[in-house]
Design a protein around this motif. Sequence first.
Motif: not given
Length: 78
Positions: A44-48
């Motif tokens: 889970k990586v924001e904006g990935s």
Amino acid sequence: MAMPKYNRNFDLTLGDIDLIEAALQVVKRDLSLGREGSRALLPKVEGSDHMREIDDLLGRLHNQKIFYRPSDAPYIGG
């Protein structure tokens, strides 16, 4: 308390690399078909943009391969 560090030395076989590449292809296919179960497997990586990251990684794996080209006879591609 010390922060853990990443292991920078890997002991992977060619079979391991092939398996990783095949798994990435399956996840990429599932993401392109809208199967959200594969998205749950990814960090889970924001904006990935996972599709772009997978494409980049598959490209780097491909670029590290050495393809056989005979040197003692004229090469006829095809």
